[in-house]
Design a protein around this motif. Sequence first.
Motif, short mmCIF file in Angstrom:
data_model
loop_
_atom_site.label_atom_id
_atom_site.label_comp_id
_atom_site.label_asym_id
_atom_site.label_seq_id
_atom_site.Cartn_x
_atom_site.Cartn_y
_atom_site.Cartn_z
N HIS A 92 -45.53 -61.94 -80.49
CA HIS A 92 -46.06 -61.17 -81.64
C HIS A 92 -45.55 -59.69 -81.66
O HIS A 92 -45.44 -58.95 -82.58
N ASP A 93 -45.48 -59.11 -80.50
CA ASP A 93 -44.99 -57.59 -80.26
C ASP A 93 -43.78 -57.54 -80.90
O ASP A 93 -43.16 -56.46 -81.25
N LEU A 94 -42.92 -58.49 -80.40
CA LEU A 94 -41.35 -58.75 -80.96
C LEU A 94 -41.42 -58.73 -82.31
O LEU A 94 -40.71 -57.61 -83.30
N LEU A 95 -42.07 -59.39 -82.90
CA LEU A 95 -42.29 -59.64 -84.51
C LEU A 95 -42.59 -58.24 -85.03
O LEU A 95 -41.94 -57.86 -86.00
N ASP A 96 -43.66 -57.59 -84.23
CA ASP A 96 -43.99 -56.16 -85.16
C ASP A 96 -42.73 -55.44 -85.03
O ASP A 96 -42.65 -54.73 -86.07
N ALA A 97 -42.01 -55.35 -84.03
CA ALA A 97 -40.91 -54.51 -84.02
C ALA A 97 -40.06 -54.61 -84.94
O ALA A 97 -39.32 -53.67 -85.59
N LEU A 98 -39.72 -56.02 -85.46
CA LEU A 98 -38.70 -56.54 -86.14
C LEU A 98 -39.12 -56.23 -87.58
O LEU A 98 -38.33 -55.42 -88.40
N GLN A 99 -40.58 -56.16 -87.87
CA GLN A 99 -41.02 -55.48 -89.17
C GLN A 99 -40.86 -54.35 -89.41
O GLN A 99 -40.66 -53.79 -90.45
#
Length: 167
Positions: free
Chosen positions: A75-82
């Motif tokens: 989920h932290d990686l998803l946040d960074a992608l967003q």
Amino acid sequence: MNDAWHGTELAWIGLGSNLESPHTQVSTALEELAGIPTTCVLAHSGLYRSDPVGPLGQPDYINAVALLRTQLEPHDLLDALQVIEQLHQRRRIQHWGPRTLDLDLLLYGQQQISTDRLQVPHPYLSQRSFVLYPLAEISPGLTLPGLGALFDLLAQCPMGTLNRIPV
């Protein structure tokens, strides 16, 4: 392996754009992935041109896949992608509509994740030539959790009008 990368996971990211110089959008995003904290880009595919999926009348897409090594949780990686998507003025107006940049967390190691915000492996991954063929370029022997061997998925998903853009 360097101790700094202890406790890391491999993650595959799908990139796509069909607005505002898509080739530049995807190429720039590939560079920006390297700026995600505790993450490095191990490889990325070439660029591919694909027909749009979704509403009619959209321009063609430019797609690629990147392989990352990260210490970030999914989920932290998803946040960074967003965050990167927002730098590219991504607007979520129409489902499967045109976009300046779309970054999808396709795979996170061999994990299967199902939350309100994140589905891994990414839904429809096994049906999308614009994901499977770039993925095979950088990880040809990959087995996808719950989906099987990439080689078998490619056999069931013709390349169709997808084409790799010459360098």
